[in-house]
Design a protein around this motif. Structure first.
Motif, PDB file in Angstrom:
ATOM      1  N   MET A 181       0.827  -1.160   0.000  1.00 11.07           N
ATOM      2  CA  MET A 181       0.000   0.000   0.000  1.00 11.07           C
ATOM      3  C   MET A 181       0.877   1.231   0.000  1.00 11.07           C
ATOM      4  N   ALA A 182       0.520   2.159  -0.800  1.00  8.94           N
ATOM      5  CA  ALA A 182       1.298   3.398  -0.890  1.00  8.94           C
ATOM      6  C   ALA A 182       0.837   4.373   0.188  1.00  8.94           C
ATOM      7  N   ALA A 183       1.806   5.117   0.711  1.00  7.92           N
ATOM      8  CA  ALA A 183       1.481   6.106   1.759  1.00  7.92           C
ATOM      9  C   ALA A 183       0.753   7.282   1.133  1.00  7.92           C
ATOM     10  N   SER A 184      -0.254   7.740   1.852  1.00  8.96           N
ATOM     11  CA  SER A 184      -1.008   8.874   1.315  1.00  8.96           C
ATOM     12  C   SER A 184      -0.248  10.175   1.593  1.00  8.96           C
ATOM     13  N   THR A 185      -0.545  11.206   0.872  1.00  9.24           N
ATOM     14  CA  THR A 185       0.127  12.493   1.035  1.00  9.24           C
ATOM     15  C   THR A 185      -0.337  13.217   2.290  1.00  9.24           C
ATOM     16  N   ASP A 186      -1.426  12.778   2.899  1.00  8.56           N
ATOM     17  CA  ASP A 186      -1.908  13.419   4.128  1.00  8.56           C
ATOM     18  C   ASP A 186      -1.016  13.082   5.307  1.00  8.56           C
ATOM     19  N   ASP A 187      -0.292  11.991   5.283  1.00  8.36           N
ATOM     20  CA  ASP A 187       0.547  11.558   6.398  1.00  8.36           C
ATOM     21  C   ASP A 187       1.973  12.081   6.302  1.00  8.36           C
ATOM     22  N   ASP A 188       2.280  12.842   5.282  1.00  6.24           N
ATOM     23  CA  ASP A 188       3.652  13.350   5.115  1.00  6.24           C
ATOM     24  C   ASP A 188       3.980  14.370   6.189  1.00  6.24           C
ATOM     25  N   PHE A 189       5.209  14.331   6.632  1.00  5.21           N
ATOM     26  CA  PHE A 189       5.693  15.267   7.651  1.00  5.21           C
ATOM     27  C   PHE A 189       6.077  16.587   6.986  1.00  5.21           C
ATOM     28  N   VAL A 190       5.627  17.714   7.569  1.00  4.88           N
ATOM     29  CA  VAL A 190       5.933  19.028   7.022  1.00  4.88           C
ATOM     30  C   VAL A 190       7.144  19.573   7.776  1.00  4.88           C
ATOM     31  N   ALA A 191       8.191  19.879   7.065  1.00  2.00           N
ATOM     32  CA  ALA A 191       9.430  20.331   7.691  1.00  2.00           C
ATOM     33  C   ALA A 191       9.548  21.852   7.725  1.00  2.00           C
ATOM     34  N   ASP A 192       8.576  22.558   7.248  1.00  2.00           N
ATOM     35  CA  ASP A 192       8.630  24.027   7.259  1.00  2.00           C
ATOM     36  C   ASP A 192       8.261  24.547   8.637  1.00  2.00           C
ATOM     37  N   ILE A 193       8.937  25.622   9.054  1.00  2.00           N
ATOM     38  CA  ILE A 193       8.639  26.260  10.330  1.00  2.00           C
ATOM     39  C   ILE A 193       7.716  27.442  10.058  1.00  2.00           C
ATOM     40  N   ASN A 194       6.644  27.501  10.805  1.00  2.00           N
ATOM     41  CA  ASN A 194       5.693  28.594  10.651  1.00  2.00           C
ATOM     42  C   ASN A 194       6.140  29.729  11.587  1.00  2.00           C
ATOM     43  N   VAL A 195       6.676  30.820  11.039  1.00  2.00           N
ATOM     44  CA  VAL A 195       7.189  31.913  11.852  1.00  2.00           C
ATOM     45  C   VAL A 195       6.152  33.004  12.094  1.00  2.00           C
TER      46      VAL A 195
END
Length: 155
Positions: free
Chosen positions: A1-15
């Protein structure tokens, strides 16, 4: 099963929240800073020769307003309580005392206060004046020191 894009970790910092907090702190600082530097309003006598008042925090300023009210730094004190307060805050703390008297205060009142200062055992006293208008500095300065004080410390 392929991982969905909703579970991806976001590495951007919200400043954005950080910037919002910093702007609020900046506004608070800009509003409160002028209030902290304001002193008691006293019309100081003007003299030709004077020296710059030291900017260190190792001194206390005793203000005599034109109505006869006494303030040690910004706190009002009575003439009867003055020797005890000066002994605690100036003499025992090893600090220097500067007296700022309004030019309309009678000479007798200033001498009465100086007598209380001497009675508290404070011997290093400076008198605060302001320069004449032709002086370019316009800053608050201290003039002659009372007898028995260290005049070298005022330079």
């Amino acid at each position: 099963m392929a991982a969905s894009t909703d579970d991806d970790f976001v590495a951007d910092i919200n400043v954005t929240p950080f910037v919002d907090v910093m702007l609020v702190l900046l506004i608070i600082f800009m509003v409160t800073a002028p209030m902290m530097t304001e002193g008691l309003d006293v019309a100081l006598p003007k003299v030709e020769t004077s020296e710059v008042l030291p900017t260190e925090d190792d001194h206390i300023i005793l203000t005599i307003k034109s109505n006869g009210a006494l303030y040690l730094d910004e706190y009002e004190t009575g003439l009867a309580d003055l020797p005890e307060v000066l002994t605690t805050r100036v003499k025992n703390a090893g600090r220097q005392l500067f007296v700022r008297a309004d030019k309309d205060v009678p000479y007798g009142m200033v001498m009465h206060v100086m007598d209380r200062v001497r009675g508290a055992g404070v011997s290093d006293v400076g008198l605060v004046t302001t320069s004449l208008p032709d002086d370019a500095s316009g800053a608050e300065t201290s003039g002659a020191a009372a007898s028995g004080s260290k005049k070298d410390n005022l330079q």
